[in-house]
Scaffold this motif. Structure first.
Motif, short mmCIF file in Angstrom:
data_model
loop_
_atom_site.label_atom_id
_atom_site.label_comp_id
_atom_site.label_asym_id
_atom_site.label_seq_id
_atom_site.Cartn_x
_atom_site.Cartn_y
_atom_site.Cartn_z
N GLY A 1 -9.68 10.20 14.36
CA GLY A 1 -9.10 9.70 13.12
C GLY A 1 -7.93 8.77 13.39
O GLY A 1 -7.50 8.61 14.53
N ASP B 1 8.34 -2.45 6.16
CA ASP B 1 8.19 -1.94 4.79
C ASP B 1 7.91 -0.44 4.77
O ASP B 1 8.43 0.29 3.93
N HIS C 1 -6.49 9.54 7.29
CA HIS C 1 -5.74 9.77 8.53
C HIS C 1 -5.99 11.19 9.06
O HIS C 1 -5.21 12.11 8.78
N TRP D 1 -4.16 7.43 13.64
CA TRP D 1 -2.81 7.96 13.81
C TRP D 1 -1.75 7.03 13.22
O TRP D 1 -0.57 7.14 13.51
N GLY D 2 -2.19 6.10 12.38
CA GLY D 2 -1.25 5.20 11.70
C GLY D 2 -0.33 5.99 10.76
O GLY D 2 -0.56 7.17 10.48
N ASN D 3 0.71 5.28 10.28
CA ASN D 3 1.68 5.97 9.41
C ASN D 3 1.29 5.96 7.93
O ASN D 3 2.09 6.30 7.06
N ASP E 1 0.82 -1.23 0.00
CA ASP E 1 0.00 0.00 0.00
C ASP E 1 0.84 1.27 0.00
O ASP E 1 0.41 2.31 -0.51
N ILE F 1 3.52 0.91 13.79
CA ILE F 1 2.67 1.49 12.75
C ILE F 1 2.16 2.90 13.04
O ILE F 1 1.65 3.56 12.15
N MET G 1 3.52 7.57 4.88
CA MET G 1 4.17 6.68 3.90
C MET G 1 3.96 7.17 2.47
O MET G 1 4.74 6.84 1.58
N SER H 1 -7.92 -0.11 9.39
CA SER H 1 -8.84 1.03 9.35
C SER H 1 -8.85 1.65 7.95
O SER H 1 -9.91 1.99 7.40
N ALA H 2 -7.67 1.77 7.36
CA ALA H 2 -7.56 2.33 6.00
C ALA H 2 -8.32 1.43 5.02
O ALA H 2 -9.07 1.92 4.17
N PHE I 1 -12.14 5.76 14.75
CA PHE I 1 -11.48 6.45 15.88
C PHE I 1 -11.96 7.89 15.86
O PHE I 1 -11.90 8.54 14.81
#
Ligand code: AR6
Ligand code: MG
Length: 310
Positions: free
Chosen positions: A114, A257, A150, A116-118, A49, A221, A122, A89-90, A111
């Motif tokens: 929203g 990754d 995000h 807070w993943g990266n 992704d 993440i 990325m 979530s994405a 959430f």
């Protein structure tokens, strides 16, 4: 003037870190799954992704000549495939958009602040490239490209730091000034503290252990647990080969990754495409097409470029 070599170095470094890093991500189960689905029919390494959403930003920008969140959300959703390894979530959000939901109505459902993943950071190197010579427009573009999936301020801040780093290293830079600029432009103490740590390690030639890197910068993440690690590795290993920079990231485990991809993009923006071994790049699926897309972006050619069928 930014060179085409460094521009394409950024895009190929991103793809390389992602495609080579995917095999090291997660626990035994994830590694096993990737062993099964990590190659194309022709035996090429598949990207995840990270690269897909970066491609989406490039394509959406080329069709609109701006970052338009609605257009980009459609592009993200159109490209979504389970087998690219999206965060949960994405993945959910993109499937809802595919079914007709508007991103604005769903980006805070899972959430309340929203994600807070990266996942926003990325894909931010592409924004760093597009807006390198229009820095005053960059934060707005980062917001528009991030908020779809995000909305959390820490995710957007991580994306901002990655884009600012990429745009800053495309031309000659000093490590000290780079970190000072990043610290000055960061609104969150969690990032400022990690930037200070990374800056001190590099400038004072401290060699932290793997555990110290995990503890002080992170390898997870969350954007706040991965973005500064990527900046640290790219700058610390900027005079080494790309695989030498990636090796300790992959050994660290966790989100290999995405940290590899973000670090690869920064390393590539510094060193250029010419410093990446072609034989290793050629093992990645659709790499010529990705480089072609990067060239279109560099020359701002507003023409559609459909992906090849492989
Ligand atoms: N509160 C609690 N948990 C959260 C929150 C929050 N505000 N935000 C995220 N999480 P997601 P990504 C947790 O799905 O950032 C892929 O491999 C929650 O468990 O937005 O796009 C990518 O390549 C959520 O599912 O994914 C990246 O490497 C998870 O964090 C990585 O995954 C990830 O957030 C993250 O991608
Ligand atoms: Mg990832």
């Amino acid at each position: 003037m930014i060179s085409l070599d460094r521009y394409l170095g950024c895009i190929s470094g991103l793809t390389y870190g992602d495609a080579y890093g995917a095999a090291y991500e997660g626990g035994l189960f994830e590694k096993l799954i990737w062993k099964i689905i990590g190659r194309t029919k022709k035996g090429k390494l598949r990207y995840t992704d990270d690269t897909q959403m970066s491609i989406d930003i490039a394509q959406s920008y080329l069709s609109k000549n701006e970052i338009d969140s609605d257009c980009l959300a459609e592009q993200f959703a159109k490209s979504y495939q389970y087998s690219r390894g999206y965060g949960p979530s994405a993945a959910w959000l993109l499937k809802q958009i595919k079914k007709g939901s508007h991103w604005k109505n769903i980006n805070k459902v899972k959430f309340s602040s929203g994600s807070w993943g990266n996942g926003a950071a990325m894909r931010a190197p592409v924004i760093g490239l597009i807006y390198a010579q229009r820095p005053h427009e960059m934060n707005q573009a980062i917001f528009k490209s991030s908020v779809i999936t995000h909305a959390h301020p820490l995710a957007i801040e991580g994306a901002k730091i990655i884009a600012l780093t990429v745009s800053s290293v495309l031309c000659e830079f000093s490590t000290e000034h780079l970190f000072e600029k990043l610290i000055l432009n960061s609104n969150h103490s969690i990032y400022r503290k990690k930037l200070e740590t990374a800056k001190n390690w590099i400038l004072h030639s401290v060699k932290p252990s793997q555990n110290e890197i995990k503890l002080h910068l992170g390898n997870q993440i969350q954007a706040s647990e991965s973005v500064i690690s990527a900046v640290y590795f790219a700058i610390q290993f900027k005079n080494h080969r790309l695989d030498q920079m990636l090796h300790p990231i992959f050994k660290l485990g966790g989100d290999t990754d995405t940290i590899g991809s973000m670090a690869g993009s920064i390393w590539g923006a510094i060193n250029g495409l010419n410093k990446i071994r072609r034989i290793e790049l050629d093992r990645i699926e659709k790499i010529d097409w990705i480089l072609n897309l990067g060239e279109k972006l560099y020359f701002n050619k507003q023409e559609p470029l459909n992906p090849p069928i492989e």
